[in-house]
Design an enzyme around this catalytic site. Structure first.
Site, PDB file in Angstrom:
ATOM      1  N   ARG A   3      36.500  65.238 -31.270  1.00  0.00           N
ATOM      2  CA  ARG A   3      35.356  64.664 -32.000  1.00  0.00           C
ATOM      3  C   ARG A   3      35.665  63.289 -32.590  1.00  0.00           C
ATOM      4  NH1 ARG A   3      30.870  67.659 -32.973  1.00  0.00           N
ATOM      5  NH2 ARG A   3      30.829  69.553 -31.750  1.00  0.00           N
TER       6      ARG A   3
ATOM      7  N   ARG B  22      30.824  60.800 -35.932  1.00  0.00           N
ATOM      8  CA  ARG B  22      30.302  60.342 -37.216  1.00  0.00           C
ATOM      9  C   ARG B  22      31.312  59.843 -38.228  1.00  0.00           C
ATOM     10  NH1 ARG B  22      27.113  65.684 -37.946  1.00  0.00           N
ATOM     11  NH2 ARG B  22      29.086  66.291 -37.009  1.00  0.00           N
TER      12      ARG B  22
ATOM     13  N   ARG C 133      24.329  54.836 -33.372  1.00  0.00           N
ATOM     14  CA  ARG C 133      23.504  56.052 -33.418  1.00  0.00           C
ATOM     15  C   ARG C 133      22.125  55.734 -34.020  1.00  0.00           C
ATOM     16  NH1 ARG C 133      20.863  59.863 -34.735  1.00  0.00           N
ATOM     17  NH2 ARG C 133      21.481  61.950 -35.330  1.00  0.00           N
TER      18      ARG C 133
ATOM     19  N   ASP D 173      27.943  65.866 -24.877  1.00  0.00           N
ATOM     20  CA  ASP D 173      27.995  67.150 -25.579  1.00  0.00           C
ATOM     21  C   ASP D 173      28.126  68.264 -24.551  1.00  0.00           C
ATOM     22  OD1 ASP D 173      27.516  68.009 -28.581  1.00  0.00           O
ATOM     23  OD2 ASP D 173      26.738  69.597 -27.292  1.00  0.00           O
TER      24      ASP D 173
ATOM     25  N   TYR E  44      25.239  79.799 -26.654  1.00  0.00           N
ATOM     26  CA  TYR E  44      24.148  78.941 -27.147  1.00  0.00           C
ATOM     27  C   TYR E  44      22.837  79.211 -26.401  1.00  0.00           C
ATOM     28  CZ  TYR E  44      27.163  76.072 -30.106  1.00  0.00           C
ATOM     29  OH  TYR E  44      28.005  75.638 -31.094  1.00  0.00           O
TER      30      TYR E  44
HETATM   31  O1  CP3 Z   1      35.061  64.693 -28.939  1.00  0.00           O
HETATM   32  C1  CP3 Z   1      34.354  63.697 -28.880  1.00  0.00           C
HETATM   33  O2  CP3 Z   1      34.467  62.750 -29.673  1.00  0.00           O
HETATM   34  C2  CP3 Z   1      33.350  63.558 -27.748  1.00  0.00           C
HETATM   35  C3  CP3 Z   1      32.016  63.946 -28.080  1.00  0.00           C
HETATM   36  C4  CP3 Z   1      31.668  65.407 -28.309  1.00  0.00           C
HETATM   37  C5  CP3 Z   1      30.499  65.775 -29.032  1.00  0.00           C
HETATM   38  N1  CP3 Z   1      30.371  67.131 -28.943  1.00  0.00           N
HETATM   39  C6  CP3 Z   1      29.573  64.835 -29.696  1.00  0.00           C
HETATM   40  C7  CP3 Z   1      28.675  65.329 -30.769  1.00  0.00           C
HETATM   41  C8  CP3 Z   1      32.272  66.587 -27.860  1.00  0.00           C
HETATM   42  C9  CP3 Z   1      33.562  66.800 -27.090  1.00  0.00           C
HETATM   43  C10 CP3 Z   1      31.428  67.671 -28.260  1.00  0.00           C
HETATM   44  C11 CP3 Z   1      31.694  69.074 -27.916  1.00  0.00           C
HETATM   45  C12 CP3 Z   1      30.908  70.138 -28.537  1.00  0.00           C
HETATM   46  N2  CP3 Z   1      29.581  70.155 -28.862  1.00  0.00           N
HETATM   47  C13 CP3 Z   1      31.429  71.428 -28.829  1.00  0.00           C
HETATM   48  C14 CP3 Z   1      32.845  71.872 -28.549  1.00  0.00           C
HETATM   49  C15 CP3 Z   1      33.809  71.373 -29.551  1.00  0.00           C
HETATM   50  C16 CP3 Z   1      33.745  72.082 -30.876  1.00  0.00           C
HETATM   51  O3  CP3 Z   1      33.440  71.395 -31.858  1.00  0.00           O
HETATM   52  O4  CP3 Z   1      33.986  73.281 -30.924  1.00  0.00           O
HETATM   53  C17 CP3 Z   1      30.389  72.197 -29.397  1.00  0.00           C
HETATM   54  C18 CP3 Z   1      30.476  73.621 -29.882  1.00  0.00           C
HETATM   55  C19 CP3 Z   1      29.213  71.382 -29.391  1.00  0.00           C
HETATM   56  C20 CP3 Z   1      27.839  71.745 -29.824  1.00  0.00           C
HETATM   57  C21 CP3 Z   1      27.359  70.881 -30.925  1.00  0.00           C
HETATM   58  N3  CP3 Z   1      27.026  69.544 -30.789  1.00  0.00           N
HETATM   59  C22 CP3 Z   1      27.123  71.230 -32.276  1.00  0.00           C
HETATM   60  C23 CP3 Z   1      27.368  72.612 -32.848  1.00  0.00           C
HETATM   61  C24 CP3 Z   1      26.656  70.099 -32.946  1.00  0.00           C
HETATM   62  C25 CP3 Z   1      26.160  69.973 -34.367  1.00  0.00           C
HETATM   63  C26 CP3 Z   1      27.243  70.081 -35.355  1.00  0.00           C
HETATM   64  C27 CP3 Z   1      28.325  69.020 -35.185  1.00  0.00           C
HETATM   65  O5  CP3 Z   1      29.455  69.412 -34.929  1.00  0.00           O
HETATM   66  O6  CP3 Z   1      28.020  67.834 -35.299  1.00  0.00           O
HETATM   67  C28 CP3 Z   1      26.651  69.027 -32.020  1.00  0.00           C
HETATM   68  C29 CP3 Z   1      26.237  67.630 -32.278  1.00  0.00           C
HETATM   69  C30 CP3 Z   1      27.194  66.552 -31.914  1.00  0.00           C
HETATM   70  N4  CP3 Z   1      27.946  66.493 -30.786  1.00  0.00           N
HETATM   71  C31 CP3 Z   1      27.414  65.377 -32.685  1.00  0.00           C
HETATM   72  C32 CP3 Z   1      28.361  64.619 -31.963  1.00  0.00           C
HETATM   73  C33 CP3 Z   1      28.892  63.275 -32.325  1.00  0.00           C
HETATM   74  C34 CP3 Z   1      26.714  65.016 -34.008  1.00  0.00           C
HETATM   75  C35 CP3 Z   1      25.294  64.640 -33.759  1.00  0.00           C
HETATM   76  C36 CP3 Z   1      24.883  63.339 -34.396  1.00  0.00           C
HETATM   77  O7  CP3 Z   1      25.559  62.315 -34.237  1.00  0.00           O
HETATM   78  O8  CP3 Z   1      23.826  63.377 -34.996  1.00  0.00           O
END
Ligand code: CP3
Length: 341
Positions: free
Chosen positions: A26, A30, A39, A76, A153
């Site tokens: 991640r 953010r 964003r 994602d 999901y």
């Molecule tokens: O790692 C990285 O920097 C690459 C980008 C990346 C995102 N999501 C961007 C994102 C990666 C590798 C993911 C994987 C992801 N997404 C997982 C597996 C990793 C983990 O955390 O267990 C999962 C379960 C998700 C599903 C997901 N996406 C959730 C539950 C959420 C909301 C909560 C949160 O963690 O932010 C997201 C949104 C998301 N994915 C954001 C980002 C940058 C935030 C959204 C925003 O910018 O408004």
């Protein structure tokens, strides 16, 4: 086309490295004000993720600003359900939401196996643009969710503490569960192969909800599909990260992956014993350590490096970096790993 810094790939392959490579799950997100600015401009998470120029821009930010040893493509795991015909929304402060979660056999039948080139072309284009922007400085990581986590999901329709709807499906309709898991797996294999063709140098599979299954359920509903993915992809090194699945470490070690990701609850020495010498281990600092002062971060990072030892280790956190982490603290973690010998 040789990489200037290929520490990550050499560590994954089990070759000797001058130092331990480091990146953060991640990292493209953010924590950086520069990410939040892009964003904002995009208007929404999904707009950002589906606009290749912007996705490439935020993928490069952590390489330029934090000095990590790898980029991970900004996307994602939920792009796969969307590509199969199940659209999602990203609800501000709440996370992903599927308006029409999977409930019946007819719902499963309606889904198609995703074709990456047509359904996920925007991610592939973002990968190509990122590779240009990287100019071979560091490797680019591609990724996907594990079939079980994607299934969770798709059935649940959103995040959940228990994923009880998804688990109910495993117990009440195992045949339909396997049908859906296989469709997800076929889509994922095609997608990961396309990411590699577009330029991904390593791939990681996130089984974020591995830990809510029993060992027996994990053996039945997750491991066979992870095995298919590992067996299908031989072009680049593969990392499996099964969060909270401490019970599955020995079985994960039997799969044809190169690296196994550990969360912070898994002891590095015990994990090495369970997993054996033939895999690289990735992790596993508690992301909350980065709330501490700089001195504590250095001390905890050194302790982690010592526990893993200098070989076959990729330094990372035990899960994604939390959004309210000070980027200076993230830099401290990265610098500490880089300075250690
Ligand atoms: O790692 C990285 O920097 C690459 C980008 C990346 C995102 N999501 C961007 C994102 C990666 C590798 C993911 C994987 C992801 N997404 C997982 C597996 C990793 C983990 O955390 O267990 C999962 C379960 C998700 C599903 C997901 N996406 C959730 C539950 C959420 C909301 C909560 C949160 O963690 O932010 C997201 C949104 C998301 N994915 C954001 C980002 C940058 C935030 C959204 C925003 O910018 O408004």
């Amino acid at each position: 086309m040789t990489l200037k810094n290929d520490l990550l790939l050499r560590a994954a392959r089990g070759e000797k490295t001058e130092r331990t490579p480091v990146w953060l799950m991640r990292q493209a997100g953010r924590i950086l004000p520069q990410y939040r600015a892009v964003r904002e401009k995009a208007g929404s998470f999904i707009a950002l993720a589906t606009t290749p120029e912007m996705a490439a821009e935020v993928t490069l930010q952590p390489v330029d600003i934090l000095g990590v040893d790898a980029a991970i493509i900004f996307s994602d795991i939920l792009v796969i359900p969307e590509a199969m015909g199940l659209p999602y929304e990203m609800v501000e402060k709440r996370g992903p939401w599927f308006p029409n979660p999977i409930q019946t056999e007819a719902d499963v039948q309606k889904l198609h196996v995703a074709d990456a080139e047509t359904d996920l072309g925007y991610v592939l284009e973002a990968i190509r643009l990122t590779k240009q922007g990287l100019q071979n400085r560091v490797p680019l990581i591609g990724f996907a969710g594990a079939p079980w986590t994607i299934f969770a999901y798709m059935i649940e329709g959103s995040g959940s503490k228990t994923f009880s709807k998804a688990k109910r499906m495993l117990y009440t309709d195992p045949v339909l569960s396997h049908t859906l898991l296989q469709k997800i797996t076929d889509s994922t294999i095609d997608y990961l192969k396309a990411q590699v063709r577009a330029g991904a140098d390593l791939i990681q599979v996130f089984d974020s909800w591995a830990g809510i299954l029993s060992p027996e359920q994990y053996r039945t509903f997750s491991l066979p599909y992870l095995r298919q993915i590992c067996d299908a992809i031989s072009e680049v090194p593969k990392t499996l990260f099964a969060k909270d699945a401490w019970f599955a470490r020995t079985e994960l070690a039997q799969l044809a992956c190169d690296t196994i990701g550990l969360d912070w609850t898994m002891d590095p020495v015990e994990s090495r014993t369970l997993i054996g010498a033939n895999k690289t281990l990735q992790g596993n600092l508690d992301p909350c350590v980065l709330y501490a002062d700089f001195q504590t971060i250095e001390k905890e990072t050194h302790q982690m490096l010592k526990a893993f030892g200098p070989e076959r280790h990729i330094a990372n956190l035990g899960h994604g970096v939390y959004p309210d982490t000070d980027p200076e603290k993230v830099k401290c973690f990265i610098e500490t790993v880089k300075a250690a010998r």
